[in-house]
Design a protein around this motif. Structure first.
Motif, PDB file in Angstrom:
ATOM      1  N   GLU A  42       0.710  -1.356   0.045  1.00 15.96           N
ATOM      2  CA  GLU A  42      -0.176  -0.088   0.014  1.00 15.96           C
ATOM      3  C   GLU A  42       0.766   1.226   0.019  1.00 15.96           C
ATOM      4  O   GLU A  42       0.537   2.108  -0.549  1.00 15.96           O
ATOM      5  CB  GLU A  42      -0.844   0.093   1.193  1.00 15.96           C
ATOM      6  CG  GLU A  42      -2.283  -0.843   1.046  1.00 15.96           C
ATOM      7  CD  GLU A  42      -2.985  -1.124   2.410  1.00 15.96           C
ATOM      8  OE1 GLU A  42      -2.488  -0.532   3.373  1.00 15.96           O
ATOM      9  OE2 GLU A  42      -3.853  -1.965   2.096  1.00 15.96           O
ATOM     10  N   ARG A  43       1.883   1.205   1.010  1.00 13.45           N
ATOM     11  CA  ARG A  43       2.685   2.545   0.970  1.00 13.45           C
ATOM     12  C   ARG A  43       3.616   2.694  -0.399  1.00 13.45           C
ATOM     13  O   ARG A  43       3.663   3.798  -0.846  1.00 13.45           O
ATOM     14  CB  ARG A  43       3.805   2.187   1.992  1.00 13.45           C
ATOM     15  CG  ARG A  43       3.571   3.090   2.943  1.00 13.45           C
ATOM     16  CD  ARG A  43       4.927   2.880   4.196  1.00 13.45           C
ATOM     17  NE  ARG A  43       4.128   2.838   5.329  1.00 13.45           N
ATOM     18  CZ  ARG A  43       4.754   1.996   6.354  1.00 13.45           C
ATOM     19  NH1 ARG A  43       5.743   1.301   6.235  1.00 13.45           N
ATOM     20  NH2 ARG A  43       4.140   1.687   7.452  1.00 13.45           N
ATOM     21  N   ALA A  44       3.901   1.618  -0.869  1.00 14.98           N
ATOM     22  CA  ALA A  44       4.681   1.537  -2.269  1.00 14.98           C
ATOM     23  C   ALA A  44       3.706   2.261  -3.393  1.00 14.98           C
ATOM     24  O   ALA A  44       4.167   3.150  -4.387  1.00 14.98           O
ATOM     25  CB  ALA A  44       5.038   0.306  -2.845  1.00 14.98           C
ATOM     26  N   SER A  45       2.260   1.728  -3.513  1.00 10.77           N
ATOM     27  CA  SER A  45       1.501   2.387  -4.545  1.00 10.77           C
ATOM     28  C   SER A  45       1.237   3.759  -4.149  1.00 10.77           C
ATOM     29  O   SER A  45       1.067   4.476  -5.150  1.00 10.77           O
ATOM     30  CB  SER A  45      -0.029   1.479  -4.095  1.00 10.77           C
ATOM     31  OG  SER A  45       0.404   0.099  -4.649  1.00 10.77           O
ATOM     32  N   ARG A  46       1.239   4.096  -2.924  1.00  9.84           N
ATOM     33  CA  ARG A  46       0.912   5.631  -2.908  1.00  9.84           C
ATOM     34  C   ARG A  46       2.068   6.484  -3.270  1.00  9.84           C
ATOM     35  O   ARG A  46       1.827   7.619  -3.578  1.00  9.84           O
ATOM     36  CB  ARG A  46       0.771   5.937  -1.225  1.00  9.84           C
ATOM     37  CG  ARG A  46      -0.756   5.413  -0.681  1.00  9.84           C
ATOM     38  CD  ARG A  46      -1.070   5.883   0.522  1.00  9.84           C
ATOM     39  NE  ARG A  46      -0.091   5.786   1.667  1.00  9.84           N
ATOM     40  CZ  ARG A  46      -0.337   4.552   2.428  1.00  9.84           C
ATOM     41  NH1 ARG A  46      -1.358   4.073   2.253  1.00  9.84           N
ATOM     42  NH2 ARG A  46       0.430   4.586   3.257  1.00  9.84           N
TER      43      ARG A  46
END
Length: 134
Positions: free
Chosen positions: A128-132
């Motif tokens: 999720e962090r990488a996607s943001r």
């Protein structure tokens, strides 16, 4: 008094993976040089695969490890058709940080050796962090 759970990983965990070098594994093919021998990026990928295999059977649900630091000395050329073996051994556990010693050999010759550091993370939060960030 409540007992502390056993940590999932302890020094000494190890695994080995093999690769028979093909044209797709050469420095020419992976863009790291212009010679038809095993490319350093493939050596590194093989070493990392061994570190992942070393922790696979004890990985807590919902967790994974990600590579955060690599130190690798690629010492010898390996031609197409030869088989190399990467061996990873968990040398140190420091909280979520896992330090592996890795060696890659062909027959009795050391092709590469070094250290790979991985970090234990929550898989979903990491993705999720990488996607943001992108």
């Amino acid at each position: 008094m409540q007992e502390q759970p056993e940590p999932p990983f302890a020094p000494g965990l190890s695994a080995r993976v093999e690769l028979t070098v093909t044209d797709a594994d050469t420095a020419q093919a992976v863009g790291s040089g212009d010679v038809p021998v095993l490319g350093t990026p493939r050596v590194l990928a093989l070493a990392e695969a061994a570190t992942v295999a070393a922790t696979a059977t004890r990985m807590p649900g919902g967790s994974t490890t990600v590579g955060v630091r690599v130190e690798l000395e690629h010492r010898a050329a390996t031609p197409v058709g030869r088989t190399v073996v990467a061996q990873a051994r968990l040398a140190k556990v420091d909280g979520r940080r896992l330090l592996f010693e890795v060696t890659v050999t062909q027959d009795d010759e050391t092709v590469a050796e070094g250290r790979v550091e991985r970090l234990l993370v929550d898989r979903q939060r990491f993705v999720e962090r990488a996607s943001r960030a992108s």
